[in-house]
Motif scaffolding. Structure first.
Motif, PDB file in Angstrom:
ATOM      1  N   PHE A   6      17.737 -44.801  21.544  1.00 51.46           N
ATOM      2  CA  PHE A   6      17.534 -44.641  22.987  1.00 51.46           C
ATOM      3  C   PHE A   6      17.259 -43.194  23.399  1.00 51.46           C
ATOM      4  CE2 PHE A   6      19.882 -48.729  23.182  1.00 51.46           C
ATOM      5  CZ  PHE A   6      18.996 -49.432  23.982  1.00 51.46           C
ATOM      6  N   ILE A   7      17.470 -42.238  22.506  1.00 51.67           N
ATOM      7  CA  ILE A   7      17.315 -40.828  22.886  1.00 51.67           C
ATOM      8  C   ILE A   7      15.923 -40.508  23.436  1.00 51.67           C
ATOM      9  CG2 ILE A   7      17.242 -38.468  21.990  1.00 51.67           C
ATOM     10  CD1 ILE A   7      19.602 -39.211  20.180  1.00 51.67           C
ATOM     11  N   PRO A   8      14.812 -40.906  22.771  1.00 53.97           N
ATOM     12  CA  PRO A   8      13.496 -40.604  23.346  1.00 53.97           C
ATOM     13  C   PRO A   8      13.287 -41.239  24.712  1.00 53.97           C
ATOM     14  CG  PRO A   8      13.295 -41.211  21.031  1.00 53.97           C
ATOM     15  CD  PRO A   8      14.691 -41.535  21.428  1.00 53.97           C
ATOM     16  N   PHE A   9      13.813 -42.461  24.931  1.00 50.75           N
ATOM     17  CA  PHE A   9      13.708 -43.102  26.242  1.00 50.75           C
ATOM     18  C   PHE A   9      14.429 -42.269  27.297  1.00 50.75           C
ATOM     19  CE2 PHE A   9      13.004 -46.885  23.587  1.00 50.75           C
ATOM     20  CZ  PHE A   9      11.893 -47.426  24.222  1.00 50.75           C
ATOM     21  N   ILE A  10      15.618 -41.778  26.949  1.00 46.04           N
ATOM     22  CA  ILE A  10      16.403 -40.988  27.896  1.00 46.04           C
ATOM     23  C   ILE A  10      15.665 -39.705  28.254  1.00 46.04           C
ATOM     24  CG2 ILE A  10      18.541 -39.670  28.183  1.00 46.04           C
ATOM     25  CD1 ILE A  10      19.909 -41.765  26.377  1.00 46.04           C
ATOM     26  N   ILE A  11      15.176 -38.994  27.242  1.00 47.91           N
ATOM     27  CA  ILE A  11      14.465 -37.739  27.490  1.00 47.91           C
ATOM     28  C   ILE A  11      13.213 -37.980  28.322  1.00 47.91           C
ATOM     29  CG2 ILE A  11      13.112 -35.923  26.362  1.00 47.91           C
ATOM     30  CD1 ILE A  11      15.142 -35.923  24.120  1.00 47.91           C
ATOM     31  N   PHE A  12      12.418 -38.974  27.930  1.00 51.22           N
ATOM     32  CA  PHE A  12      11.171 -39.241  28.646  1.00 51.22           C
ATOM     33  C   PHE A  12      11.431 -39.622  30.096  1.00 51.22           C
ATOM     34  CE2 PHE A  12       8.014 -42.234  30.251  1.00 51.22           C
ATOM     35  CZ  PHE A  12       6.865 -41.471  30.150  1.00 51.22           C
ATOM     36  N   SER A  13      12.338 -40.575  30.322  1.00 50.86           N
ATOM     37  CA  SER A  13      12.557 -41.077  31.681  1.00 50.86           C
ATOM     38  C   SER A  13      13.166 -40.021  32.584  1.00 50.86           C
ATOM     39  CB  SER A  13      13.444 -42.325  31.652  1.00 50.86           C
ATOM     40  OG  SER A  13      14.727 -42.037  31.129  1.00 50.86           O
ATOM     41  N   PHE A  14      14.146 -39.265  32.089  1.00 49.88           N
ATOM     42  CA  PHE A  14      14.793 -38.258  32.917  1.00 49.88           C
ATOM     43  C   PHE A  14      13.823 -37.152  33.303  1.00 49.88           C
ATOM     44  CE2 PHE A  14      19.572 -38.832  31.747  1.00 49.88           C
ATOM     45  CZ  PHE A  14      19.505 -40.116  32.248  1.00 49.88           C
ATOM     46  N   ILE A  15      13.103 -36.614  32.308  1.00 50.62           N
ATOM     47  CA  ILE A  15      12.219 -35.472  32.570  1.00 50.62           C
ATOM     48  C   ILE A  15      11.017 -35.900  33.403  1.00 50.62           C
ATOM     49  CG2 ILE A  15      10.806 -33.672  31.532  1.00 50.62           C
ATOM     50  CD1 ILE A  15      13.838 -33.347  31.208  1.00 50.62           C
ATOM     51  N   ALA A  16      10.367 -36.999  33.038  1.00 50.40           N
ATOM     52  CA  ALA A  16       9.179 -37.459  33.770  1.00 50.40           C
ATOM     53  C   ALA A  16       9.523 -37.784  35.220  1.00 50.40           C
ATOM     54  CB  ALA A  16       8.577 -38.679  33.073  1.00 50.40           C
ATOM     55  N   ALA A  17      10.635 -38.492  35.437  1.00 47.31           N
ATOM     56  CA  ALA A  17      11.028 -38.857  36.803  1.00 47.31           C
ATOM     57  C   ALA A  17      11.398 -37.629  37.612  1.00 47.31           C
ATOM     58  CB  ALA A  17      12.199 -39.838  36.760  1.00 47.31           C
ATOM     59  N   SER A  18      12.080 -36.674  36.976  1.00 45.72           N
ATOM     60  CA  SER A  18      12.484 -35.453  37.681  1.00 45.72           C
ATOM     61  C   SER A  18      11.266 -34.673  38.164  1.00 45.72           C
ATOM     62  CB  SER A  18      13.336 -34.581  36.765  1.00 45.72           C
ATOM     63  OG  SER A  18      13.701 -33.389  37.404  1.00 45.72           O
ATOM     64  N   THR A  65      20.982 -21.497  34.765  1.00 47.21           N
ATOM     65  CA  THR A  65      21.401 -22.273  33.587  1.00 47.21           C
ATOM     66  C   THR A  65      21.134 -21.524  32.293  1.00 47.21           C
ATOM     67  OG1 THR A  65      20.982 -24.362  34.753  1.00 47.21           O
ATOM     68  CG2 THR A  65      21.065 -24.452  32.343  1.00 47.21           C
ATOM     69  N   ILE A  66      19.972 -20.898  32.191  1.00 44.30           N
ATOM     70  CA  ILE A  66      19.601 -20.162  30.978  1.00 44.30           C
ATOM     71  C   ILE A  66      20.534 -18.971  30.752  1.00 44.30           C
ATOM     72  CG2 ILE A  66      17.817 -18.759  29.887  1.00 44.30           C
ATOM     73  CD1 ILE A  66      17.300 -21.769  29.817  1.00 44.30           C
ATOM     74  N   ILE A  67      20.856 -18.251  31.821  1.00 44.90           N
ATOM     75  CA  ILE A  67      21.760 -17.098  31.679  1.00 44.90           C
ATOM     76  C   ILE A  67      23.153 -17.568  31.273  1.00 44.90           C
ATOM     77  CG2 ILE A  67      22.834 -15.146  32.851  1.00 44.90           C
ATOM     78  CD1 ILE A  67      20.355 -14.948  34.602  1.00 44.90           C
ATOM     79  N   ALA A  68      23.616 -18.681  31.863  1.00 49.86           N
ATOM     80  CA  ALA A  68      24.920 -19.240  31.481  1.00 49.86           C
ATOM     81  C   ALA A  68      24.935 -19.601  30.001  1.00 49.86           C
ATOM     82  CB  ALA A  68      25.237 -20.470  32.339  1.00 49.86           C
ATOM     83  N   CYS A  69      23.854 -20.215  29.525  1.00 52.85           N
ATOM     84  CA  CYS A  69      23.751 -20.566  28.106  1.00 52.85           C
ATOM     85  C   CYS A  69      23.757 -19.319  27.227  1.00 52.85           C
ATOM     86  CB  CYS A  69      22.480 -21.365  27.844  1.00 52.85           C
ATOM     87  SG  CYS A  69      22.494 -23.032  28.499  1.00 52.85           S
ATOM     88  N   SER A  70      23.069 -18.288  27.677  1.00 54.93           N
ATOM     89  CA  SER A  70      23.006 -17.048  26.898  1.00 54.93           C
ATOM     90  C   SER A  70      24.385 -16.416  26.784  1.00 54.93           C
ATOM     91  CB  SER A  70      22.026 -16.068  27.556  1.00 54.93           C
ATOM     92  OG  SER A  70      20.721 -16.631  27.629  1.00 54.93           O
ATOM     93  N   LEU A  71      25.140 -16.413  27.892  1.00 59.58           N
ATOM     94  CA  LEU A  71      26.510 -15.913  27.855  1.00 59.58           C
ATOM     95  C   LEU A  71      27.350 -16.733  26.885  1.00 59.58           C
ATOM     96  CD1 LEU A  71      28.901 -14.214  28.968  1.00 59.58           C
ATOM     97  CD2 LEU A  71      29.133 -15.940  30.779  1.00 59.58           C
ATOM     98  N   LEU A 106      16.859 -26.871  26.400  1.00 59.21           N
ATOM     99  CA  LEU A 106      18.034 -27.469  27.034  1.00 59.21           C
ATOM    100  C   LEU A 106      17.961 -27.339  28.551  1.00 59.21           C
ATOM    101  CD1 LEU A 106      20.903 -28.707  26.782  1.00 59.21           C
ATOM    102  CD2 LEU A 106      21.787 -26.374  26.643  1.00 59.21           C
ATOM    103  N   GLY A 107      17.561 -26.161  29.042  1.00 62.98           N
ATOM    104  CA  GLY A 107      17.441 -25.970  30.481  1.00 62.98           C
ATOM    105  C   GLY A 107      16.463 -26.936  31.109  1.00 62.98           C
ATOM    106  N   ILE A 108      15.359 -27.221  30.397  1.00 61.46           N
ATOM    107  CA  ILE A 108      14.363 -28.163  30.915  1.00 61.46           C
ATOM    108  C   ILE A 108      14.927 -29.579  30.937  1.00 61.46           C
ATOM    109  CG2 ILE A 108      12.098 -29.192  30.490  1.00 61.46           C
ATOM    110  CD1 ILE A 108      11.285 -26.540  29.167  1.00 61.46           C
TER     111      ILE A 108
END
Length: 394
Positions: free
Chosen positions: A45-57, A80-86, A315-317
């Motif tokens: 289900f991972i590709p379905f989750i990635i595709f549907s979440f990102i495309a719909a967003s 988000t990116i700066i938080a991840c970097s920290l 990850l941020g995307i």
């Protein structure tokens, strides 16, 4: 009485440890079969989750296009990116000291038996093609060039939401049970508990630190007291802890956001619901620390700086489309954990367990941080007299 997700996860974890310590080989064959089966289903289900979440967003961005939208989305992504970097810098400095050579990279004292039967469910496409395809379809829909596809994408996301809530989330405690049965059977459980306990303390400390940083920056930009703003947002923090869902907390976060000094109500109406669905700094911070820790204990080494950099950028995307769904952040991230960092089923199972256990705090960090972003958006786009004119008071 319905048992919540966190208690079920803890029950699965504890039972897994007990079974793993005392189970005979024939029972371990059954649990390994369950682990392999559920692991395959989740990966399917991972590709379905990635595709549907990102495309719909991306497709939904067309509904409120403009400079303020671009500014808010960009601000959320940068935050988000700066938080991840920290989180990454802290992890590279601290996590090796916590692990201290205790890894699962080498076989334990007891080798696990093979599953009784292995059934593979091949995903409909690989992770990165799903991500790229989602971006293309989402952009086409947001430009108004694919209205039918836009509707299909949004309906697919609704279907995946149901799959996550009705199937994937309910089976995760069983998956955790199977994973920790194997860890305990190999004699690794005591080291794992010590490592993860200290790691969770680090996560909570950095989440609180990040909220302090967000509101300090917002205060420097707007001149509003960070302590006053955080105090206003505390009801949203505790509501998010209870619901484990940014989307479910929107009514409270919107109400509290409007109470921030000098906040234009129209800005709050725009930013708070939007950020509840695109802003995941708390979750991203957690996922980064967990990924580095799990990589070290399961693969025997820290991820290369280049790999963790790519991981953070992607990850941020991905989290832009998964913020409002309970458990959606970690489920959408499993794909890049696999494709970029090379995680196996044990690594993915550990990520699920670690993220779900602290999800209530990560969600609270996400939703509370939305107030700081709203303050910054309000500085540049808000009517500073809007609240006074509308309510008569500041």
């Amino acid at each position: 009485m319905k048992i919540g997700l966190i208690p079920r996860l803890m029950i699965g974890l504890v039972l897994g440890i007990l079974v793993g310590i005392f189970a005979p080989q024939w029972l371990l064959s059954i649990t390994e079969t369950g682990r392999a089966l559920l692991g395959n289903l989740i990966q399917f289900f991972i590709p379905f989750i990635i595709f549907s979440f990102i495309a719909a967003s991306i497709a939904q961005l067309s509904k409120s296009a403009g400079k303020m939208l671009t500014f808010t989305v960009s601000l959320s992504y940068i935050d988000t990116i700066i938080a991840c970097s920290l989180a990454a810098i802290s992890s590279y400095l601290i996590i090796p000291q916590i692990v201290e050579g205790r890894t699962f990279a080498e076989p334990g004292a007891n080798s696990l038996p093979d599953p009784i039967v292995e059934i593979e469910f091949q995903p409909f496409m690989d992770i990165m093609p799903a991500l790229i395809f989602a971006i293309v379809i989402g952009l086409a829909a947001s430009w108004g060039k694919a209205k039918v596809i836009s509707t299909v994408v949004l309906e697919l996301k609704n279907i995946i939401d149901v799959v996550i809530r009705k199937f994937i989330i309910p089976v995760i405690p069983f998956f955790i049970f199977f994973i920790f049965t194997g860890i305990a059977a190999e004699g690794e459980v005591s080291g794992a508990i010590v490592i993860f306990g200290q790691m969770l303390i680090l996560i909570v400390a950095l989440q609180l630190l990040w909220l302090a940083i967000e509101y300090s920056v917002a205060s420097a930009i707007t001149g509003i007291s960070p302590f006053q703003a955080i105090k206003v947002m505390l009801p949203a923090y505790f509501t998010a802890m209870g619901t484990m869902s940014s989307a479910a907390t929107i009514p409270v976060s919107l109400r509290q956001g409007k109470k921030i000094p000098k906040m234009d109500n129209k800005i709050a109406d725009f930013v708070m619901p939007l950020c509840a669905n695109i802003h995941s700094a708390g979750a991203a911070l957690t996922l980064t620390i967990s990924a580095i820790t799990v990589s070290l204990i399961t693969l025997g080494e820290l991820p290369q700086i280049s790999l963790i950099t790519v991981f953070i950028i992607v990850l941020g995307i991905i989290l832009t489309g998964a913020a409002g769904v309970p458990g959606g952040s970690v489920l959408a991230t499993l794909g890049i954990l696999q494709s970029i960092l090379g995680f196996n089923e044990v690594g993915l199972g550990l990520m699920l367990a670690l993220f779900m256990v602290q999800d209530t705090l990560g969600t609270a960090t996400n939703i509370t941080g939305d107030g700081a972003l709203a303050m910054m958006v309000n500085k540049y786009f808000g009517d500073r007299n809007g609240k006074e004119e509308e309510t008569g008071v500041e």
